[in-house]
Design an enzyme around this catalytic site. Sequence first.
Site, PDB file in Angstrom:
ATOM      1  CE  LYS A 149      29.379  31.586  42.417  1.00 13.74           C
ATOM      2  NZ  LYS A 149      29.279  32.699  43.362  1.00 13.74           N
TER       3      LYS A 149
ATOM      4  CE  LYS B 202      29.825  33.331  34.433  1.00 12.33           C
ATOM      5  NZ  LYS B 202      30.497  33.025  35.687  1.00 12.33           N
TER       6      LYS B 202
HETATM    7  P1  NAD Z   1      35.677  40.639  35.786  1.00  5.46           P
HETATM    8  O1  NAD Z   1      35.171  40.652  34.388  1.00  5.46           O
HETATM    9  O2  NAD Z   1      35.655  41.894  36.581  1.00  5.46           O
HETATM   10  O3  NAD Z   1      37.205  40.106  35.786  1.00  5.46           O
HETATM   11  C1  NAD Z   1      37.702  39.124  34.902  1.00  5.46           C
HETATM   12  C2  NAD Z   1      39.120  39.523  34.483  1.00  5.46           C
HETATM   13  O4  NAD Z   1      39.652  38.489  33.631  1.00  5.46           O
HETATM   14  C3  NAD Z   1      39.180  40.824  33.683  1.00  5.46           C
HETATM   15  O5  NAD Z   1      40.129  41.697  34.260  1.00  5.46           O
HETATM   16  C4  NAD Z   1      39.590  40.374  32.281  1.00  5.46           C
HETATM   17  O6  NAD Z   1      40.381  41.331  31.595  1.00  5.46           O
HETATM   18  C5  NAD Z   1      40.384  39.117  32.591  1.00  5.46           C
HETATM   19  N1  NAD Z   1      40.492  38.174  31.474  1.00  5.46           N
HETATM   20  C6  NAD Z   1      39.518  37.788  30.601  1.00  5.46           C
HETATM   21  N2  NAD Z   1      39.977  36.856  29.761  1.00  5.46           N
HETATM   22  C7  NAD Z   1      41.289  36.641  30.107  1.00  5.46           C
HETATM   23  C8  NAD Z   1      42.310  35.774  29.612  1.00  5.46           C
HETATM   24  N3  NAD Z   1      42.070  34.927  28.596  1.00  5.46           N
HETATM   25  N4  NAD Z   1      43.520  35.810  30.206  1.00  5.46           N
HETATM   26  C9  NAD Z   1      43.775  36.670  31.228  1.00  5.46           C
HETATM   27  N5  NAD Z   1      42.846  37.511  31.732  1.00  5.46           N
HETATM   28  C10 NAD Z   1      41.623  37.488  31.184  1.00  5.46           C
HETATM   29  O7  NAD Z   1      34.871  39.476  36.526  1.00  5.46           O
HETATM   30  P2  NAD Z   1      34.680  39.266  38.119  1.00  5.46           P
HETATM   31  O8  NAD Z   1      33.470  40.016  38.574  1.00  5.46           O
HETATM   32  O9  NAD Z   1      35.984  39.472  38.799  1.00  5.46           O
HETATM   33  O10 NAD Z   1      34.270  37.711  38.129  1.00  5.46           O
HETATM   34  C11 NAD Z   1      35.233  36.691  37.857  1.00  5.46           C
HETATM   35  C12 NAD Z   1      34.580  35.327  38.087  1.00  5.46           C
HETATM   36  O11 NAD Z   1      34.146  35.247  39.448  1.00  5.46           O
HETATM   37  C13 NAD Z   1      33.331  35.074  37.213  1.00  5.46           C
HETATM   38  O12 NAD Z   1      33.313  33.720  36.842  1.00  5.46           O
HETATM   39  C14 NAD Z   1      32.183  35.420  38.148  1.00  5.46           C
HETATM   40  O13 NAD Z   1      31.004  34.724  37.790  1.00  5.46           O
HETATM   41  C15 NAD Z   1      32.738  34.973  39.492  1.00  5.46           C
HETATM   42  N6  NAD Z   1      32.209  35.694  40.665  1.00  5.46           N
HETATM   43  C16 NAD Z   1      32.018  37.048  40.622  1.00  5.46           C
HETATM   44  C17 NAD Z   1      31.508  37.690  41.759  1.00  5.46           C
HETATM   45  C18 NAD Z   1      31.251  39.190  41.770  1.00  5.46           C
HETATM   46  O14 NAD Z   1      30.540  39.658  42.690  1.00  5.46           O
HETATM   47  N7  NAD Z   1      31.784  39.967  40.836  1.00  5.46           N
HETATM   48  C19 NAD Z   1      31.219  36.954  42.919  1.00  5.46           C
HETATM   49  C20 NAD Z   1      31.475  35.585  42.930  1.00  5.46           C
HETATM   50  C21 NAD Z   1      31.968  34.949  41.794  1.00  5.46           C
END
Ligand code: NAD
Length: 301
Positions: free
Chosen positions: A178, A246
């Site tokens: 990744k 990050k």
């Molecule tokens: P996001 O911030 O939209 O969602 C994360 C969720 O986790 C939030 O709803 C938050 O409230 C919740 N959260 C935080 N701490 C928590 C805890 N301790 N317990 C329970 N819930 C908790 O992020 P995202 O865009 O969905 O990305 C999530 C992961 O996927 C990241 O690591 C990101 O790098 C990766 N990612 C994102 C994308 C994208 O396009 N957004 C694509 C590929 C990978």
Amino acid sequence: MMERNDHKGTVGFVGLGTMGREMALNLLKAGYAVRAYDVRKEAVDPLFSHGAAGAESLADAVRDADIVISMLPDTPQVEEIVYGEGGLLASPPRGRLFVDMSTISPVAVRRMHADLKAADIAFLDAPVSGGPVGAKNASLSIMVGGERDAFLRAEPVFRAMGTTITHVGEAGAGQTVKLCNQLVCAINIQAICEALALGRASGVDLGQLRNVLLGGSAASWMLERLGPAMIAGDDSAGFRIDLMLKDLRLVQEQALSLSVPLPASALVTSQYVEARAHGEGTNGNQALFRVYDRMTNQTVA
Ligand code: NAD
């Protein structure tokens, strides 16, 4: 509230943000029972009408799960799921299988893998590529590290969320692949910003410029998906600047620990730091073009 039949098994899903919400919806569509938990209670609400059950606490989401999946921002949040109150070590899931699909540190993954293994809980790192659209369409690319038997157990669940599903090696290997993916994405975004900055300063129509590049050897996923928003000056978030930063920090940490020079990654990391310093952290990655606004004293408007 409608509960799903448990014939395929129960998934405890932790983290229902931009990506997790769509992935959990696809699990429901595929017939899995989902117990959803997020620190923001309102993040779970959109899932209820699709048959998900809400969990009151982490322990409540985890305890009766055949498989626990997390989709969280960064390493500390995943560590909380493993080591924290009501977490996996304190309250092991019925199926003793945990899959983290966030992008986090491969070093932390290996440490958690060892600690979970000692407690007889299998752990896979399974980060994804494809963005919110891939999450919605169940067309994610999923790269998986960990033991093969655990991978085979989780594979049907992955098939409900993605199309390219690859077991790439031992614990942490999914995260390494990744990070390779992310450095290609970030450098590509920067290359597009540079082309648009040069075209703009030269008075070329940016829509036409993008169309021409898309029809030739400069075409890319980023140009196709982020190009229109860059040209329109629409900075709304899909994948946030601070999440990419990050990932780039993790790239740099791994590269330095292995003495691998990555000059282009180091340069684009600085551009992302600049963007965040100017308040773009919660904007989408296309807002990297704002760095070029500042460098050229020009804007899209
Ligand atoms: P996001 O911030 O939209 O969602 C994360 C969720 O986790 C939030 O709803 C938050 O409230 C919740 N959260 C935080 N701490 C928590 C805890 N301790 N317990 C329970 N819930 C908790 O992020 P995202 O865009 O969905 O990305 C999530 C992961 O996927 C990241 O690591 C990101 O790098 C990766 N990612 C994102 C994308 C994208 O396009 N957004 C694509 C590929 C990978």
